[in-house]
Design a protein around this motif. Structure first.
Motif, mmCIF file in Angstrom:
data_model
loop_
_atom_site.group_PDB
_atom_site.id
_atom_site.type_symbol
_atom_site.label_atom_id
_atom_site.label_comp_id
_atom_site.label_asym_id
_atom_site.label_seq_id
_atom_site.Cartn_x
_atom_site.Cartn_y
_atom_site.Cartn_z
ATOM 1 N N UNK A 1 0.548 -1.120 0.073
ATOM 2 C CA UNK A 1 -0.151 0.561 -0.193
ATOM 3 C C UNK A 1 1.060 0.955 -0.027
ATOM 4 N N UNK A 2 2.018 1.195 0.237
ATOM 5 C CA UNK A 2 3.049 2.391 0.017
ATOM 6 C C UNK A 2 3.576 2.871 -1.079
ATOM 7 N N UNK A 3 3.190 2.698 -1.801
ATOM 8 C CA UNK A 3 3.558 2.926 -3.548
ATOM 9 C C UNK A 3 4.686 2.571 -4.081
ATOM 10 N N UNK A 4 5.594 1.599 -3.410
ATOM 11 C CA UNK A 4 6.721 1.469 -3.932
ATOM 12 C C UNK A 4 7.108 0.163 -4.682
ATOM 13 N N UNK A 5 6.364 0.416 -6.548
ATOM 14 C CA UNK A 5 6.231 -1.517 -6.941
ATOM 15 C C UNK A 5 6.223 -0.378 -8.978
ATOM 16 N N UNK A 6 6.198 -1.157 -9.360
ATOM 17 C CA UNK A 6 5.801 -0.790 -10.403
ATOM 18 C C UNK A 6 5.127 -0.206 -11.413
ATOM 19 N N UNK A 7 3.926 -0.499 -12.350
ATOM 20 C CA UNK A 7 3.262 -1.301 -13.568
ATOM 21 C C UNK A 7 3.172 -0.931 -14.731
ATOM 22 N N UNK A 8 1.914 -2.349 -15.142
ATOM 23 C CA UNK A 8 2.547 -2.188 -16.472
ATOM 24 C C UNK A 8 2.301 -1.900 -17.648
ATOM 25 N N UNK A 9 1.501 -1.858 -18.628
ATOM 26 C CA UNK A 9 0.495 -1.917 -18.903
ATOM 27 C C UNK A 9 1.113 -2.372 -20.485
ATOM 28 N N UNK A 10 0.416 -2.596 -21.867
ATOM 29 C CA UNK A 10 0.936 -3.270 -22.791
ATOM 30 C C UNK A 10 0.013 -1.686 -24.063
ATOM 31 N N UNK A 11 0.576 -0.377 -24.261
ATOM 32 C CA UNK A 11 0.158 0.592 -25.084
ATOM 33 C C UNK A 11 -0.481 0.142 -26.191
ATOM 34 N N UNK A 12 0.439 -0.909 -26.941
ATOM 35 C CA UNK A 12 0.501 -0.984 -28.166
ATOM 36 C C UNK A 12 1.015 -2.315 -28.534
ATOM 37 N N UNK A 13 -0.063 -2.606 -29.187
ATOM 38 C CA UNK A 13 0.123 -4.540 -29.216
ATOM 39 C C UNK A 13 1.847 -4.902 -29.761
ATOM 40 N N UNK A 14 2.858 -4.200 -29.942
ATOM 41 C CA UNK A 14 4.225 -5.308 -30.109
ATOM 42 C C UNK A 14 5.095 -4.146 -28.787
ATOM 43 N N UNK A 15 4.027 -3.560 -27.385
ATOM 44 C CA UNK A 15 5.274 -2.811 -26.980
ATOM 45 C C UNK A 15 4.738 -3.645 -25.617
ATOM 46 N N UNK A 16 5.164 -3.599 -24.487
ATOM 47 C CA UNK A 16 5.285 -3.220 -22.726
ATOM 48 C C UNK A 16 5.894 -2.334 -22.031
ATOM 49 N N UNK A 17 5.047 -1.905 -21.477
ATOM 50 C CA UNK A 17 5.265 -0.588 -20.852
ATOM 51 C C UNK A 17 5.573 -0.598 -19.604
ATOM 52 N N UNK A 18 6.557 -0.271 -18.773
ATOM 53 C CA UNK A 18 6.816 0.317 -17.443
ATOM 54 C C UNK A 18 6.684 1.255 -16.786
ATOM 55 N N UNK A 19 6.590 1.808 -15.719
ATOM 56 C CA UNK A 19 6.908 2.668 -14.840
ATOM 57 C C UNK A 19 6.691 2.720 -13.398
ATOM 58 N N UNK A 20 6.951 4.291 -12.789
ATOM 59 C CA UNK A 20 7.911 3.548 -11.765
ATOM 60 C C UNK A 20 5.931 4.922 -10.377
ATOM 61 N N UNK A 21 5.378 3.752 -10.341
ATOM 62 C CA UNK A 21 4.124 3.916 -9.705
ATOM 63 C C UNK A 21 4.199 5.087 -9.109
ATOM 64 N N UNK A 22 5.410 5.849 -7.462
ATOM 65 C CA UNK A 22 5.670 6.689 -7.462
ATOM 66 C C UNK A 22 5.431 8.076 -8.434
ATOM 67 N N UNK A 23 5.989 7.560 -9.072
ATOM 68 C CA UNK A 23 6.237 8.814 -9.931
ATOM 69 C C UNK A 23 5.898 8.975 -11.604
ATOM 70 N N UNK A 24 4.434 8.685 -11.514
ATOM 71 C CA UNK A 24 3.507 8.737 -13.200
ATOM 72 C C UNK A 24 3.952 9.519 -13.924
ATOM 73 N N UNK A 25 4.660 10.586 -13.714
ATOM 74 C CA UNK A 25 4.152 11.341 -14.759
ATOM 75 C C UNK A 25 6.183 11.512 -15.968
ATOM 76 N N UNK A 26 6.369 10.988 -15.043
ATOM 77 C CA UNK A 26 7.946 10.399 -15.398
ATOM 78 C C UNK A 26 7.721 9.580 -16.951
#
Length: 67
Positions: A18-43
């Protein structure tokens, strides 16, 4: 590759704390997997091919490589 974060559905692991220290994953396009830091989603997000993401997950799941 630029990731349009406003139009992307991001997922967190059910193991995330619950402290937010994690990564988030998405598939914004068919041929890509995106990963971001959940603490600063603007990066910027990192983008991987599905093959390289699968290889990374397999190594992590196997636990044979130290990070």
């Amino acid at each position: 590759m630029a990731i349009q974060q406003g139009k992307t559905t991001w997922r967190k692991s059910s193991y995330s704390l619950a402290n937010g220290d994690c990564v988030e994953v998405a598939s914004p396009a068919q041929q890509s997997i995106a990963v971001r830091d959940s603490k600063d989603v603007r990066r910027p997000a990192l983008a991987f091919t599905p093959q390289s993401w699968s290889a990374f997950v397999a190594i992590v799941d196997n636990g044979t490589h130290a990070v």
